[in-house]
Design an enzyme around this catalytic site. Structure first.
Site, PDB file in Angstrom:
ATOM      1  N   ALA A   1      41.711  31.601  34.714  1.00  0.00           N
ATOM      2  CA  ALA A   1      43.101  31.202  34.528  1.00  0.00           C
ATOM      3  C   ALA A   1      43.268  30.900  33.038  1.00  0.00           C
ATOM      4  CB  ALA A   1      43.396  29.981  35.382  1.00  0.00           C
TER       5      ALA A   1
ATOM      6  N   GLY B   1      39.216  31.652  37.626  1.00  0.00           N
ATOM      7  CA  GLY B   1      40.267  32.293  38.421  1.00  0.00           C
ATOM      8  C   GLY B   1      40.041  33.792  38.550  1.00  0.00           C
TER       9      GLY B   1
ATOM     10  N   GLU C   1      37.866  34.152  41.402  1.00  0.00           N
ATOM     11  CA  GLU C   1      38.639  33.841  42.619  1.00  0.00           C
ATOM     12  C   GLU C   1      39.563  34.995  42.995  1.00  0.00           C
ATOM     13  OE1 GLU C   1      39.805  30.113  40.791  1.00  0.00           O
ATOM     14  OE2 GLU C   1      38.934  29.019  42.470  1.00  0.00           O
TER      15      GLU C   1
ATOM     16  N   GLU D   1      34.388  26.506  35.506  1.00  0.00           N
ATOM     17  CA  GLU D   1      35.401  25.457  35.293  1.00  0.00           C
ATOM     18  C   GLU D   1      34.787  24.099  34.994  1.00  0.00           C
ATOM     19  OE1 GLU D   1      35.428  27.658  37.822  1.00  0.00           O
ATOM     20  OE2 GLU D   1      37.468  28.295  38.302  1.00  0.00           O
TER      21      GLU D   1
END
Ligand code: CO8
Length: 271
Positions: free
Chosen positions: A79, A122, A125, A145
């Site tokens: 992200a 992300g 993911e 993260e």
């Protein structure tokens, strides 16, 4: 490499400002994540465009499979950290970005992922929301993260653990250790490994081969496999059985079995 059918660009591959680039190749809808300067970091605008495009193709009978690709250097390095850095718990809660990610998880048609380079945070993911992952041998896959003071938030703790088990998931999420492509294959996180130079065309070939298969059966088989993450064995088997019965209402089931008996190649119509 097998020759590939001609692709038709829908957004210009030269446009540098587009967050995603789209094109079609027969019944395959291709999306390329296009933020090369930030290693395809996923910001909310990009995720919204991705969800909108995927939903559009999910409802389009001319498309039966989607191919989601990054670039050779990065599928997606996570992200967008810049976008999140100044957020508060309340602003994150109120903008509810995960609603967009959930839309992608609900896509019914198969999604093939062409993963080369970094698939982190992300990015990992998003990769795990795809159905068949073709990984180049240079891929680095992880959930780092922890190193920036947070933890996975788009399903990573759940999907990774279900995919690879607790021991590897804890190592990846707590220690922030990236897996090599070879390790990811060994633990069942990716479907196939390909040489780096074929990171895209090998995945496109997989998507094109899928697109020749009976599309209702493809969608229902995807649904049944995903239910294995949600239901217990008895419920999952019952669910599978209902979908299996339903396929006997399709012309493709009649054609597939008739073609087998007649020793010829089946010609599926997607209904
Ligand atoms: N977000 C924003 N920018 C990024 C990101 C990212 N995730 N990753 C890389 N970039 C940028 C860099 O800042 C750099 O920009 P600039 O040139 O302006 O300095 C550019 O991309 C190139 O990166 P590097 O110079 O760092 O390239 P390297 O080859 O040296 O390193 C790495 C590559 C190892 C991938 C490194 O860039 C890195 O560690 N990136 C961050 C990886 C990471 O921590 N990802 C997890 C992010 S958090 C997350 O994903 C949470 C998901 C759950 C919530 C989702 C919805 C809110």
């Amino acid at each position: 490499m097998t020759s590939l059918t001609e692709t038709k660009p829908m957004s210009s591959p030269t446009s540098s400002d587009a967050l995603i680039l789209t094109e079609t190749s027969g019944a395959v809808g291709i999306i390329r994540i296009n933020r090369p300067k930030v290693l395809n970091a996923l910001n909310p605008e990009l995720m919204t465009q991705l969800a909108v495009q995927m939903e559009k193709w999910d409802a389009d009978s001319a498309i039966s499979v989607m191919l989601l690709a990054g670039s050779e250097r990065a599928w997606a390095a996570g992200a967008d950290i810049g976008d999140m850095a100044e957020q508060t718990a309340i602003s994150m809660y109120e903008r509810d970005q995960f609603a967009t990610w959930d839309r992608i998880a609900r896509i019914k048609k198969p999604i093939v992922a062409a993963v080369s380079g970094y698939a982190l945070g992300g990015g990992c993911e998003l990769m795990m929301m795809c159905d068949i992952v073709i990984a180049a041998d240079n891929a680095q896959i992880g959930q780092p993260e922890i190193n920036i003071g947070v933890m996975p938030g788009a399903g990573g703790t759940q999907r990774l653990t279900r995919a690879v088990g607790k021991a590897v998931a804890m190592d990846v999420i707590l220690a922030g250790r990236n897996l090599t492509a070879q390790e990811a294959l060994a633990v069942g996180l990716v479907s196939r490994l390909v040489p780096r130079e074929h990171w895209f065309d090998a995945a496109l070939k997989v998507a094109q081969d899928l697109a020749k298969k009976p599309s209702v059966a493809l969608r229902l088989a995807k649904e049944a496999v995903l239910k294995a993450h949600e239901l217990n064995l008895t419920e999952g088997v019952l669910h599978e059985r209902k979908l299996f019965y339903m396929l006997f209402a399709t012309e493709d089931q009649k054609e597939g079995m008739k073609a087998f008996a007649e020793k010829r190649k089946a010609s599926f119509k997607g209904r």
